[in-house]
Design a protein around this motif. Structure first.
Motif, PDB file in Angstrom:
ATOM      1  N   GLU A 146       0.834  -1.210   0.000  1.00 44.02           N
ATOM      2  CA  GLU A 146       0.000   0.000   0.000  1.00 44.02           C
ATOM      3  C   GLU A 146       0.866   1.256   0.000  1.00 44.02           C
ATOM      4  O   GLU A 146       0.538   2.246  -0.656  1.00 44.02           O
ATOM      5  CB  GLU A 146      -0.912  -0.016   1.224  1.00 44.02           C
ATOM      6  CG  GLU A 146      -2.012  -1.068   1.167  1.00 44.02           C
ATOM      7  CD  GLU A 146      -2.848  -1.074   2.426  1.00 44.02           C
ATOM      8  OE1 GLU A 146      -2.480  -0.362   3.386  1.00 44.02           O
ATOM      9  OE2 GLU A 146      -3.865  -1.776   2.466  1.00 44.02           O
ATOM     10  N   ARG A 163      -6.164   0.674  -4.787  1.00 47.07           N
ATOM     11  CA  ARG A 163      -7.027   0.557  -3.612  1.00 47.07           C
ATOM     12  C   ARG A 163      -6.992  -0.877  -3.085  1.00 47.07           C
ATOM     13  O   ARG A 163      -7.383  -1.808  -3.773  1.00 47.07           O
ATOM     14  CB  ARG A 163      -8.464   0.938  -3.978  1.00 47.07           C
ATOM     15  CG  ARG A 163      -9.440   0.894  -2.814  1.00 47.07           C
ATOM     16  CD  ARG A 163     -10.787   1.456  -3.213  1.00 47.07           C
ATOM     17  NE  ARG A 163     -11.463   0.622  -4.188  1.00 47.07           N
ATOM     18  CZ  ARG A 163     -12.344  -0.325  -3.870  1.00 47.07           C
ATOM     19  NH1 ARG A 163     -12.639  -0.551  -2.606  1.00 47.07           N
ATOM     20  NH2 ARG A 163     -12.938  -1.022  -4.810  1.00 47.07           N
ATOM     21  N   VAL A 164      -6.478  -1.039  -1.880  1.00 45.91           N
ATOM     22  CA  VAL A 164      -6.390  -2.358  -1.255  1.00 45.91           C
ATOM     23  C   VAL A 164      -7.323  -2.389  -0.046  1.00 45.91           C
ATOM     24  O   VAL A 164      -7.231  -1.544   0.845  1.00 45.91           O
ATOM     25  CB  VAL A 164      -4.948  -2.680  -0.809  1.00 45.91           C
ATOM     26  CG1 VAL A 164      -4.903  -4.032  -0.107  1.00 45.91           C
ATOM     27  CG2 VAL A 164      -4.014  -2.663  -2.006  1.00 45.91           C
ATOM     28  N   VAL A 165      -8.228  -3.353  -0.042  1.00 51.61           N
ATOM     29  CA  VAL A 165      -9.164  -3.508   1.067  1.00 51.61           C
ATOM     30  C   VAL A 165      -8.902  -4.862   1.726  1.00 51.61           C
ATOM     31  O   VAL A 165      -8.822  -5.886   1.044  1.00 51.61           O
ATOM     32  CB  VAL A 165     -10.633  -3.431   0.591  1.00 51.61           C
ATOM     33  CG1 VAL A 165     -11.584  -3.589   1.772  1.00 51.61           C
ATOM     34  CG2 VAL A 165     -10.887  -2.116  -0.122  1.00 51.61           C
ATOM     35  N   ARG A 166      -8.761  -4.849   3.037  1.00 48.49           N
ATOM     36  CA  ARG A 166      -8.528  -6.089   3.774  1.00 48.49           C
ATOM     37  C   ARG A 166      -9.649  -6.290   4.792  1.00 48.49           C
ATOM     38  O   ARG A 166      -9.936  -5.390   5.578  1.00 48.49           O
ATOM     39  CB  ARG A 166      -7.186  -6.029   4.510  1.00 48.49           C
ATOM     40  CG  ARG A 166      -5.974  -6.176   3.625  1.00 48.49           C
ATOM     41  CD  ARG A 166      -4.706  -5.954   4.427  1.00 48.49           C
ATOM     42  NE  ARG A 166      -4.421  -4.533   4.602  1.00 48.49           N
ATOM     43  CZ  ARG A 166      -3.530  -4.061   5.465  1.00 48.49           C
ATOM     44  NH1 ARG A 166      -2.878  -4.885   6.252  1.00 48.49           N
ATOM     45  NH2 ARG A 166      -3.302  -2.768   5.554  1.00 48.49           N
ATOM     46  N   ALA A 226     -17.175  -4.229   0.410  1.00 50.19           N
ATOM     47  CA  ALA A 226     -15.764  -3.906   0.176  1.00 50.19           C
ATOM     48  C   ALA A 226     -15.480  -3.726  -1.310  1.00 50.19           C
ATOM     49  O   ALA A 226     -14.624  -2.926  -1.694  1.00 50.19           O
ATOM     50  CB  ALA A 226     -14.886  -5.016   0.750  1.00 50.19           C
ATOM     51  N   SER A 228     -16.227   2.764  -2.133  1.00 44.72           N
ATOM     52  CA  SER A 228     -14.926   3.392  -2.347  1.00 44.72           C
ATOM     53  C   SER A 228     -14.203   3.546  -0.998  1.00 44.72           C
ATOM     54  O   SER A 228     -14.182   4.623  -0.393  1.00 44.72           O
ATOM     55  CB  SER A 228     -15.086   4.759  -3.021  1.00 44.72           C
ATOM     56  OG  SER A 228     -13.820   5.346  -3.252  1.00 44.72           O
ATOM     57  N   VAL A 229     -13.643   2.445  -0.524  1.00 43.35           N
ATOM     58  CA  VAL A 229     -12.912   2.431   0.746  1.00 43.35           C
ATOM     59  C   VAL A 229     -11.575   1.741   0.523  1.00 43.35           C
ATOM     60  O   VAL A 229     -11.335   1.112  -0.510  1.00 43.35           O
ATOM     61  CB  VAL A 229     -13.703   1.710   1.852  1.00 43.35           C
ATOM     62  CG1 VAL A 229     -14.979   2.460   2.187  1.00 43.35           C
ATOM     63  CG2 VAL A 229     -14.019   0.272   1.429  1.00 43.35           C
ATOM     64  N   TRP A 230     -10.698   1.837   1.512  1.00 36.94           N
ATOM     65  CA  TRP A 230      -9.419   1.145   1.421  1.00 36.94           C
ATOM     66  C   TRP A 230      -8.949   0.814   2.837  1.00 36.94           C
ATOM     67  O   TRP A 230      -9.464   1.331   3.826  1.00 36.94           O
ATOM     68  CB  TRP A 230      -8.373   2.020   0.717  1.00 36.94           C
ATOM     69  CG  TRP A 230      -8.059   3.291   1.473  1.00 36.94           C
ATOM     70  CD1 TRP A 230      -8.725   4.477   1.406  1.00 36.94           C
ATOM     71  CD2 TRP A 230      -7.016   3.473   2.432  1.00 36.94           C
ATOM     72  NE1 TRP A 230      -8.177   5.396   2.246  1.00 36.94           N
ATOM     73  CE2 TRP A 230      -7.115   4.825   2.896  1.00 36.94           C
ATOM     74  CE3 TRP A 230      -6.008   2.654   2.934  1.00 36.94           C
ATOM     75  CZ2 TRP A 230      -6.245   5.338   3.850  1.00 36.94           C
ATOM     76  CZ3 TRP A 230      -5.135   3.174   3.888  1.00 36.94           C
ATOM     77  CH2 TRP A 230      -5.244   4.500   4.328  1.00 36.94           C
ATOM     78  N   GLY A 231      -7.986  -0.106   2.928  1.00 38.83           N
ATOM     79  CA  GLY A 231      -7.397  -0.440   4.214  1.00 38.83           C
ATOM     80  C   GLY A 231      -8.087  -1.604   4.911  1.00 38.83           C
ATOM     81  O   GLY A 231      -8.948  -2.273   4.336  1.00 38.83           O
TER      82      GLY A 231
END
Length: 206
Positions: free
Chosen positions: A9, A16-19, A79, A83-86
């Motif tokens: 990241e 955009r990386v979503v975990r 997810a 439009s989110v990330w993290g």
């Protein structure tokens, strides 16, 4: 793994990386697979019912978070479409503690130190009575309780089922030997009388 993702990241802010970090996921149709992975072939499914489990160990640190599979699926959908990330912690309330399990099973609480539980799990594992290594118990006793605030406020996730309802779905499925028509979830994977679970070596592999 977490460190590698953090580095990725940092080096690629344009991606955009979503975990998602879920608690233990339960549903009725997964009961046979979860019994196979953790209880093993010698656990009678008809005994997993209120009144037949005599006690629940009241062990310091024995607590975990859970959610229903449907709610986990909704979190993954959000997810992808939001439009989110993290990282996002995903778990329903309440935290499952010994007293909650005792109420669900109609059992009494019995104080038991962690070393005693580990010893019993180790004996059962080395005798090939259960497939779950005692290391899994040690991990469970050290699990942190996750803060799910960000998943609810930024991801917009709200579970439709409580953690207790997720456990109840699993227990009902375990009592009725519920499964689903995919190899990991199907009861046919065990073979007649769970023979394949025994032949592949209980406790040798998950």
């Amino acid at each position: 793994m977490e460190r590698a993702l953090d580095m990725f990241e940092r080096d690629h802010p344009e991606i955009r990386v979503v975990r998602l970090r879920p608690g233990f996921i339960f549903k009725r149709e997964a009961a046979t697979e979860q019994r196979r992975l953790f209880g093993g072939p010698f656990l009678p499914h008809r005994l997993i019912r209120p009144g037949l489990v005599p006690f629940v160990p009241d062990t310091p640190g024995l607590r975990f978070q859970a959610l229903h599979a449907d709610d986990a699926g909704e979190a993954y959908r959000l997810a992808v479409t939001t439009s989110v990330w993290g990282p996002f912690n995903i778990a329903a309330d309440p935290v499952i503690e010994p007293r909650v399990l005792a109420d669900l099973l109609g059992a009494r609480l019995v104080p038991a130190p962690g070393w005693l539980l580990h010893g019993a799990a180790s004996v059962a594992w080395h005798l090939r009575l259960v497939p779950a290594s005692p290391d899994l118990l040690d991990m469970l006793l050290r699990l942190p309780i996750m803060d799910t605030t960000r998943s609810r406020t930024e991801l917009g996730w709200a579970p439709a089922h409580t953690a207790v309802e997720a456990i109840e779905a699993f227990l009902e499925g375990a009592r009725s030997a519920a499964d689903f028509g995919t190899p990991p979830l199907s009861s046919h994977t065990s073979g007649p009388g769970r023979i394949r679970e025994i032949l592949t070596g209980v406790g040798r592999r998950p």
